[in-house]
Design a protein around this motif. Sequence first.
Motif, PDB file in Angstrom:
ATOM      1  N   ILE A 144       0.741  -1.216   0.006  1.00 47.99           N
ATOM      2  CA  ILE A 144       0.029  -0.020  -0.012  1.00 47.99           C
ATOM      3  C   ILE A 144       0.792   1.247   0.143  1.00 47.99           C
ATOM      4  N   GLU A 145       0.685   1.908  -1.129  1.00 48.34           N
ATOM      5  CA  GLU A 145       1.601   3.254  -1.062  1.00 48.34           C
ATOM      6  C   GLU A 145       1.234   4.257  -0.296  1.00 48.34           C
ATOM      7  N   LYS A 146      -0.078   4.481  -0.496  1.00 43.53           N
ATOM      8  CA  LYS A 146      -1.103   5.656   0.481  1.00 43.53           C
ATOM      9  C   LYS A 146      -2.189   4.967   0.988  1.00 43.53           C
ATOM     10  N   GLY A 161      -5.219   1.112  -8.193  1.00 46.10           N
ATOM     11  CA  GLY A 161      -4.203   0.763  -8.597  1.00 46.10           C
ATOM     12  C   GLY A 161      -3.374   2.013  -8.894  1.00 46.10           C
ATOM     13  N   GLY A 162      -2.085   2.094  -8.694  1.00 46.65           N
ATOM     14  CA  GLY A 162      -1.174   3.255  -8.713  1.00 46.65           C
ATOM     15  C   GLY A 162      -1.541   4.098  -9.980  1.00 46.65           C
ATOM     16  N   ASP A 163      -1.570   3.275 -11.218  1.00 38.28           N
ATOM     17  CA  ASP A 163      -1.619   4.068 -12.419  1.00 38.28           C
ATOM     18  C   ASP A 163      -2.885   4.722 -12.661  1.00 38.28           C
ATOM     19  N   LEU A 164      -3.918   4.153 -12.142  1.00 35.25           N
ATOM     20  CA  LEU A 164      -5.212   4.568 -12.259  1.00 35.25           C
ATOM     21  C   LEU A 164      -5.375   5.911 -11.119  1.00 35.25           C
ATOM     22  N   PRO A 189       2.819   0.770  -7.694  1.00 35.22           N
ATOM     23  CA  PRO A 189       2.633   0.002  -8.621  1.00 35.22           C
ATOM     24  C   PRO A 189       3.417  -0.877  -8.743  1.00 35.22           C
ATOM     25  N   LYS A 190       3.023  -2.151  -9.512  1.00 34.24           N
ATOM     26  CA  LYS A 190       3.729  -3.492  -9.699  1.00 34.24           C
ATOM     27  C   LYS A 190       4.040  -3.929 -11.086  1.00 34.24           C
ATOM     28  N   GLY A 191       2.977  -3.285 -12.089  1.00 38.20           N
ATOM     29  CA  GLY A 191       3.326  -3.869 -13.445  1.00 38.20           C
ATOM     30  C   GLY A 191       2.363  -4.919 -13.633  1.00 38.20           C
ATOM     31  N   ASP A 213      -2.312  -2.438 -11.602  1.00 37.05           N
ATOM     32  CA  ASP A 213      -2.250  -0.776 -11.607  1.00 37.05           C
ATOM     33  C   ASP A 213      -3.322  -0.055 -12.174  1.00 37.05           C
ATOM     34  N   GLU A 214      -3.953  -0.850 -13.238  1.00 41.99           N
ATOM     35  CA  GLU A 214      -5.460  -0.153 -13.617  1.00 41.99           C
ATOM     36  C   GLU A 214      -6.620  -0.623 -13.290  1.00 41.99           C
ATOM     37  N   THR A 215      -6.473  -0.914 -11.898  1.00 45.57           N
ATOM     38  CA  THR A 215      -7.848  -1.481 -11.564  1.00 45.57           C
ATOM     39  C   THR A 215      -8.318  -0.768 -10.324  1.00 45.57           C
TER      40      THR A 215
END
Length: 405
Positions: A135-137, A156-159, A189-191, A199-201
């Motif tokens: 968990i980043e944040k 997800g990080g990218d979203l 983000p993990k890819g 990352d896009e969820t």
Amino acid sequence: MNFLESIQMAGRTLLSNKLRSALTMLGIVIGNASVIAMIGIGEGGQKFVTKELESLGPNVLFVIPGNQETQRITFEIPRTLVLADAEAIATQVPTVVGVAPELNRRQLVTYRNQNTNVNVIGTSPSFPEIREFEIEKGRFFSQIDQDRSNRVTVLGGDLAERLFGDSNPVGKQLQIKNVSFQIIGVLTPKGSSVGADYDETALVPITTAANRLIGRNSPYGIALDYLVASAKDGDSVEAAEFQIANLLRLRHNIVSEDDFTIRSQKDALETVGQVTGALTIMLAAIASISLFVGGIGIMNIMLVSVTERTQEIGLRKAIGATQRDILLQFIIEAIIVSVAGGLIGTGLGVGGITLVSALTPLEAGISPITISITVGVSGGIGLFFGVVPARRAAKLDPIVALRSA
């Protein structure tokens, strides 16, 4: 003539016709480069997929609804695996340390004037631990959130970056399928992993996904797309697979054919190894056709060379050269052309592999043993296709050769 003199004469003959020698070895160059490149790319693809599977964790088991026959004849996910099964596995299978059920659907996610269609995953609080996400944040949703079907989500990080840029999205509201959700966390983000880009969820409690977004589509509870179970360690994977299968058979009253499928990372790696290995062999076989064509080119040019050098052959025989000397020289010429072409082609193939590794995620590479075998095969092709013209040259009658010249 001794063997060294034969090599020297063959080399001088080839150098005296540089353009023809270069064109002769061109087929071998292309063939070797193609074989090296195809094998290297195939091995790189196998390493890439293996790495992706290993990123899931060595002790992971996937339980999928429906058996293999059902999965082959229908595109729809069978509704034979429900949330209660996941809860039973988590509490009743001693070799399992955690279970993460998943219910996936693509839904419209809206934040202010931004709309995007992403994969929304309903899962349980054990998801980050089992799938090895950080968990980043903020935080991940808790068991209380799941029990109460709270409208909370983890992005997800990218979203999160796409919707909110550099600002912190934790505490803000967005809409999923026109239902308001509070953002409580962001994944590091993990890819993508085996075709799934987390990352896009947007992740939500599985009860929330079933009650507010997707609906309960099974009379026995919340139907799952699949569940992921984590065994205690690598030695417990087979025992966990056996115990999960027995528990599900008891719960589903199965007396003949299972209505579920269990896949371990080992099974996936074996399947990937078989598929990529077969593809690599197929690609190498296709590329090897150019080696065969190159060999025919060598034989063709050598036959022409025999015709052009009839006088030379007659003179050498007239002053004492044996059939063995003539045969050896022409065979050596064919081998030199094919081995030189093989080495040049190998260099081009290795260069192509290096370029692929630099420009793509594939860790393309090839072993020195494979390179040695490929160069040896090209030399063998030169020997095989050089025998016919060499024998033709060796059997020329010196008197006939001098007269025809």
